[in-house]
Enzyme design. Structure first.
Site: not given
Length: 303
Positions: A50, A53
């Site tokens: 991600c 993230c």
């Protein structure tokens, strides 16, 4: 506001190793700490693949401003969504990164999805922690008053019947489980309702008591899910209308025809008017803590 129709109308309201200054990486350890310190638990869901993230981890999560809150106002734990799918399912995580703030007993206070800047993230944490701290003060004040009244009652009872031993005082932080004779949600499965938004009749063989109310699931799998975390699926406030409880201090059971989801918690109301009142200011009615017993459900004024 959006309304999902599944046999009945359901209103879904969407709002949408441990020391101070460190992120934890074990949910059970973090939850235990939150309970010991009586602080909210911050869950940060992420994944190695991600991009947002990684960006949020570098620019927000590792900053002193965020980590200084740990051990003082919140307990923080990072959760790899690929390694802990059961937690992803349990907390209905649908996007990454995702952050959820829980009470020490597992009730969702607030949540947010997607990348958050440092200022927005700190505001999110500050509001959630303040909300819990305020609710905790209200709860402790009410609990102290009730305990004082109970001690007074027991003292009077001892004077009249000195040979009678006093009943143990209530020490739980949540509602009291007493006589599980009531059938919750009119026999519908709370698991199917919360996870799938479907009204599915449960079966007596898959029953489980929680807070003095018996809930019926549709399968053994649902039963095991409910047993692991009943507070997530059972209606809040023992199924009583939060508006009436807040305004009149009366514990009146709500109707399954008027259900509202707020912060992923289910509330029941006596009628459409009460539900509409809840929509105007859901925090007012959902955040107040009540020391409620099952025998008080039915209309008597709470003392």
């Amino acid at each position: 506001m959006s309304i999902l129709t599944v046999t009945f109308s359901l209103l879904v309201i969407s709002i949408s190793q441990t020391s101070a200054g460190d992120w934890l990486h074990d949910f059970d350890v973090a939850l235990k700490q939150a309970q010991e310190k009586d602080m909210p638990l911050l869950l940060h869901f992420h994944a190695s693949w991600c991009g947002p993230c990684h960006q949020m981890d570098q620019t927000v999560l590792r900053t002193a401003a965020v980590k200084n809150l740990f051990g003082k106002r919140v307990i923080g734990v990072k959760i790899d969504s690929d390694q802990h799918r059961h937690l992803v399912d349990r907390f209905n995580v649908r996007s990454l990164p995702s952050d959820i703030l829980l009470t020490p007993t597992g009730t969702i206070i607030t949540r947010t999805d997607g990348f958050q800047s440092q200022n927005v993230y700190l505001s999110f944490l500050g509001r959630g922690a303040s909300r819990y701290e305020k609710d905790r003060r209200v709860y402790l004040a009410r609990k102290s008053k009730l305990e004082l009244m109970e001690r007074k009652r027991q003292a009077e009872q001892q004077q009249e019947e000195p040979e009678t031993e006093p009943e143990p005082q209530e020490t739980n932080k949540t509602y009291v489980a007493t006589n599980p004779e009531r059938i919750g949600l009119e026999g519908y499965s709370p698991i199917a309702l919360t996870r799938d938004r479907k009204w599915k009749k449960g079966q007596e063989e898959f029953s489980w008591p929680y807070q003095g109310i018996t809930y019926q699931m549709a399968s053994r799998t649902e039963l095991e899910i409910f047993k692991a975390d009943p507070g997530r699926y059972a209606p809040q406030l023992l199924g009583c209308d939060p508006v009436i409880l807040n305004k009149q201090d009366r514990a009146i059971p709500g109707d399954t025809k008027y259900g509202a989801y707020y912060d992923h918690n289910l509330y029941l109301f006596v009628d459409l008017e009460s539900r509409e009142e809840f929509k105007k200011n859901p925090d007012r009615y959902s955040r107040t803590m009540h020391v409620l017993k099952i025998e008080q459900v039915g209309g008597s004024v709470l003392r």
